[in-house]
Design a protein around this motif. Structure first.
Motif, PDB file in Angstrom:
ATOM      1  N   GLU A  80       0.832  -1.201   0.000  1.00 21.27           N
ATOM      2  CA  GLU A  80       0.000   0.000   0.000  1.00 21.27           C
ATOM      3  C   GLU A  80       0.867   1.251   0.000  1.00 21.27           C
ATOM      4  O   GLU A  80       1.994   1.248   0.476  1.00 21.27           O
ATOM      5  CB  GLU A  80      -0.927   0.059   1.225  1.00 21.27           C
ATOM      6  CG  GLU A  80      -1.865  -1.116   1.368  1.00 21.27           C
ATOM      7  CD  GLU A  80      -1.511  -1.996   2.519  1.00 21.27           C
ATOM      8  OE1 GLU A  80      -2.420  -2.607   3.117  1.00 21.27           O
ATOM      9  OE2 GLU A  80      -0.311  -2.077   2.847  1.00 21.27           O
ATOM     10  N   SER A  81       0.277   2.341  -0.472  1.00 13.78           N
ATOM     11  CA  SER A  81       0.906   3.660  -0.382  1.00 13.78           C
ATOM     12  C   SER A  81      -0.182   4.716  -0.462  1.00 13.78           C
ATOM     13  O   SER A  81      -1.330   4.424  -0.825  1.00 13.78           O
ATOM     14  CB  SER A  81       1.912   3.858  -1.521  1.00 13.78           C
ATOM     15  OG  SER A  81       1.275   3.771  -2.779  1.00 13.78           O
ATOM     16  N   GLY A  82       0.173   5.941  -0.083  1.00 11.24           N
ATOM     17  CA  GLY A  82      -0.738   7.057  -0.259  1.00 11.24           C
ATOM     18  C   GLY A  82      -1.374   7.607   0.998  1.00 11.24           C
ATOM     19  O   GLY A  82      -2.117   8.582   0.935  1.00 11.24           O
ATOM     20  N   GLY A  83      -1.106   7.002   2.139  1.00 14.14           N
ATOM     21  CA  GLY A  83      -1.674   7.529   3.373  1.00 14.14           C
ATOM     22  C   GLY A  83      -1.007   8.832   3.771  1.00 14.14           C
ATOM     23  O   GLY A  83      -0.051   9.296   3.138  1.00 14.14           O
ATOM     24  N   GLY A  84      -1.536   9.446   4.835  1.00 12.37           N
ATOM     25  CA  GLY A  84      -0.953  10.680   5.325  1.00 12.37           C
ATOM     26  C   GLY A  84      -1.919  11.458   6.180  1.00 12.37           C
ATOM     27  O   GLY A  84      -2.959  10.942   6.605  1.00 12.37           O
ATOM     28  N   THR A  86     -10.205   8.457  10.274  1.00  9.66           N
ATOM     29  CA  THR A  86      -8.850   8.196  10.743  1.00  9.66           C
ATOM     30  C   THR A  86      -8.689   6.738  11.146  1.00  9.66           C
ATOM     31  O   THR A  86      -9.464   6.215  11.953  1.00  9.66           O
ATOM     32  CB  THR A  86      -8.515   9.094  11.934  1.00  9.66           C
ATOM     33  OG1 THR A  86      -8.513  10.459  11.499  1.00  9.66           O
ATOM     34  CG2 THR A  86      -7.151   8.747  12.524  1.00  9.66           C
ATOM     35  N   ALA A  87      -7.704   6.080  10.546  1.00  4.86           N
ATOM     36  CA  ALA A  87      -7.478   4.654  10.802  1.00  4.86           C
ATOM     37  C   ALA A  87      -6.252   4.203  10.024  1.00  4.86           C
ATOM     38  O   ALA A  87      -5.732   4.942   9.172  1.00  4.86           O
ATOM     39  CB  ALA A  87      -8.688   3.832  10.359  1.00  4.86           C
ATOM     40  N   VAL A  88      -5.826   2.990  10.312  1.00  8.50           N
ATOM     41  CA  VAL A  88      -4.869   2.320   9.443  1.00  8.50           C
ATOM     42  C   VAL A  88      -5.678   1.591   8.371  1.00  8.50           C
ATOM     43  O   VAL A  88      -6.597   0.828   8.705  1.00  8.50           O
ATOM     44  CB  VAL A  88      -3.977   1.338  10.215  1.00  8.50           C
ATOM     45  CG1 VAL A  88      -3.030   0.614   9.254  1.00  8.50           C
ATOM     46  CG2 VAL A  88      -3.190   2.063  11.296  1.00  8.50           C
ATOM     47  N   TYR A  89      -5.356   1.842   7.129  1.00 15.66           N
ATOM     48  CA  TYR A  89      -6.072   1.237   6.012  1.00 15.66           C
ATOM     49  C   TYR A  89      -5.240   0.085   5.456  1.00 15.66           C
ATOM     50  O   TYR A  89      -4.049   0.240   5.179  1.00 15.66           O
ATOM     51  CB  TYR A  89      -6.340   2.280   4.932  1.00 15.66           C
ATOM     52  CG  TYR A  89      -7.472   3.206   5.294  1.00 15.66           C
ATOM     53  CD1 TYR A  89      -7.331   4.134   6.321  1.00 15.66           C
ATOM     54  CD2 TYR A  89      -8.701   3.121   4.641  1.00 15.66           C
ATOM     55  CE1 TYR A  89      -8.378   4.967   6.679  1.00 15.66           C
ATOM     56  CE2 TYR A  89      -9.753   3.966   4.977  1.00 15.66           C
ATOM     57  CZ  TYR A  89      -9.590   4.888   6.004  1.00 15.66           C
ATOM     58  OH  TYR A  89     -10.643   5.701   6.355  1.00 15.66           O
ATOM     59  N   TYR A 110      -9.801  -2.415   3.882  1.00 15.21           N
ATOM     60  CA  TYR A 110     -10.306  -2.449   5.246  1.00 15.21           C
ATOM     61  C   TYR A 110      -9.644  -1.312   6.016  1.00 15.21           C
ATOM     62  O   TYR A 110      -8.650  -0.747   5.578  1.00 15.21           O
ATOM     63  CB  TYR A 110      -9.945  -3.779   5.918  1.00 15.21           C
ATOM     64  CG  TYR A 110     -10.770  -4.963   5.514  1.00 15.21           C
ATOM     65  CD1 TYR A 110     -10.626  -5.544   4.261  1.00 15.21           C
ATOM     66  CD2 TYR A 110     -11.681  -5.535   6.400  1.00 15.21           C
ATOM     67  CE1 TYR A 110     -11.381  -6.655   3.897  1.00 15.21           C
ATOM     68  CE2 TYR A 110     -12.433  -6.646   6.047  1.00 15.21           C
ATOM     69  CZ  TYR A 110     -12.273  -7.195   4.794  1.00 15.21           C
ATOM     70  OH  TYR A 110     -13.021  -8.294   4.441  1.00 15.21           O
ATOM     71  N   ARG A 111     -10.199  -1.013   7.178  1.00 18.01           N
ATOM     72  CA  ARG A 111      -9.558  -0.036   8.059  1.00 18.01           C
ATOM     73  C   ARG A 111      -9.755  -0.442   9.501  1.00 18.01           C
ATOM     74  O   ARG A 111     -10.727  -1.131   9.844  1.00 18.01           O
ATOM     75  CB  ARG A 111     -10.102   1.377   7.820  1.00 18.01           C
ATOM     76  CG  ARG A 111     -11.552   1.581   8.189  1.00 18.01           C
ATOM     77  CD  ARG A 111     -12.009   2.979   7.774  1.00 18.01           C
ATOM     78  NE  ARG A 111     -13.421   3.213   8.092  1.00 18.01           N
ATOM     79  CZ  ARG A 111     -14.096   4.296   7.721  1.00 18.01           C
ATOM     80  NH1 ARG A 111     -13.486   5.253   7.015  1.00 18.01           N
ATOM     81  NH2 ARG A 111     -15.362   4.430   8.054  1.00 18.01           N
ATOM     82  N   GLN A 112      -8.812   0.004  10.321  1.00 20.57           N
ATOM     83  CA  GLN A 112      -8.903  -0.273  11.751  1.00 20.57           C
ATOM     84  C   GLN A 112      -8.487   0.961  12.516  1.00 20.57           C
ATOM     85  O   GLN A 112      -7.342   1.419  12.410  1.00 20.57           O
ATOM     86  CB  GLN A 112      -8.022  -1.457  12.134  1.00 20.57           C
ATOM     87  CG  GLN A 112      -8.200  -1.902  13.570  1.00 20.57           C
ATOM     88  CD  GLN A 112      -7.568  -3.251  13.850  1.00 20.57           C
ATOM     89  OE1 GLN A 112      -6.710  -3.728  13.106  1.00 20.57           O
ATOM     90  NE2 GLN A 112      -8.008  -3.899  14.922  1.00 20.57           N
ATOM     91  N   THR A 159      -1.482   1.330   5.832  1.00 18.58           N
ATOM     92  CA  THR A 159      -1.027   2.712   5.680  1.00 18.58           C
ATOM     93  C   THR A 159      -1.913   3.607   6.535  1.00 18.58           C
ATOM     94  O   THR A 159      -3.133   3.458   6.553  1.00 18.58           O
ATOM     95  CB  THR A 159      -1.031   3.142   4.199  1.00 18.58           C
ATOM     96  OG1 THR A 159      -0.475   4.451   4.074  1.00 18.58           O
ATOM     97  CG2 THR A 159      -2.429   3.132   3.599  1.00 18.58           C
ATOM     98  N   GLN A 160      -1.290   4.530   7.260  1.00 25.64           N
ATOM     99  CA  GLN A 160      -2.021   5.386   8.206  1.00 25.64           C
ATOM    100  C   GLN A 160      -2.680   6.544   7.479  1.00 25.64           C
ATOM    101  O   GLN A 160      -2.037   7.239   6.686  1.00 25.64           O
ATOM    102  CB  GLN A 160      -1.069   5.927   9.266  1.00 25.64           C
ATOM    103  CG  GLN A 160      -1.706   6.884  10.260  1.00 25.64           C
ATOM    104  CD  GLN A 160      -2.673   6.198  11.206  1.00 25.64           C
ATOM    105  OE1 GLN A 160      -2.372   5.142  11.752  1.00 25.64           O
ATOM    106  NE2 GLN A 160      -3.848   6.790  11.397  1.00 25.64           N
ATOM    107  N   VAL A 161      -3.944   6.749   7.778  1.00 25.53           N
ATOM    108  CA  VAL A 161      -4.687   7.927   7.317  1.00 25.53           C
ATOM    109  C   VAL A 161      -5.157   8.684   8.550  1.00 25.53           C
ATOM    110  O   VAL A 161      -5.845   8.121   9.399  1.00 25.53           O
ATOM    111  CB  VAL A 161      -5.887   7.525   6.443  1.00 25.53           C
ATOM    112  CG1 VAL A 161      -6.760   8.746   6.141  1.00 25.53           C
ATOM    113  CG2 VAL A 161      -5.414   6.877   5.145  1.00 25.53           C
TER     114      VAL A 161
END
Length: 116
Positions: A6-10, A90-93, A37-39, A110-112
């Motif tokens: 994965e990439s693109g979080g922020g 807001t979550a880790v995707y 998914y997200r957590q 990836t963290q959002v």
């Protein structure tokens, strides 16, 4: 086996947009569907969106109309376009792939973060 990256979080302000990417490698021809998914902290992992090889899609209610999942077969990549982001997004995707004959495959996450 299939590998997912994965990439693109922020960090983004509420109302902003982000696009997540997930590149698949390995036995990609055996992939039946791909998903995000997200957590969030203290919560269970939840399905956000899924796209099948037929092109059909599924979205959880909380993201309908804001998120779009798509897949580029030439690049073996799935995307999640996220618009009108909210703090509760807001979550880790995590990227997920359903692979014929194999257990579900997961990316590293990836963290959002949506915050002002």
């Amino acid at each position: 086996q299939v590998q997912l990256v994965e990439s693109g979080g922020g960090l983004v302000q509420p109302g902003g947009s982000l696009r997540l990417s997930c590149a698949a490698s390995g036995r990609t021809l055996r992939i039946n569907y791909m998903a995000w998914y997200r957590q969030a902290p203290g919560k269970q992992r939840e399905l956000v969106a899924r796209i099948f090889n037929t092109g059909s899609t599924y979205y959880t209610d909380s993201v309908k109309g804001r998120f779009t999942i798509s897949r580029d077969y030439s690049k073996n990549t799935v995307y999640l376009q996220m618009n009108s982001l909210k703090p509760e997004d807001t979550a880790v995707y995590y990227c997920n792939a359903g692979v014929a004959g194999l257990p579900d495959t997961w990316g590293q996450g990836t963290q959002v973060t949506v915050s002002s």
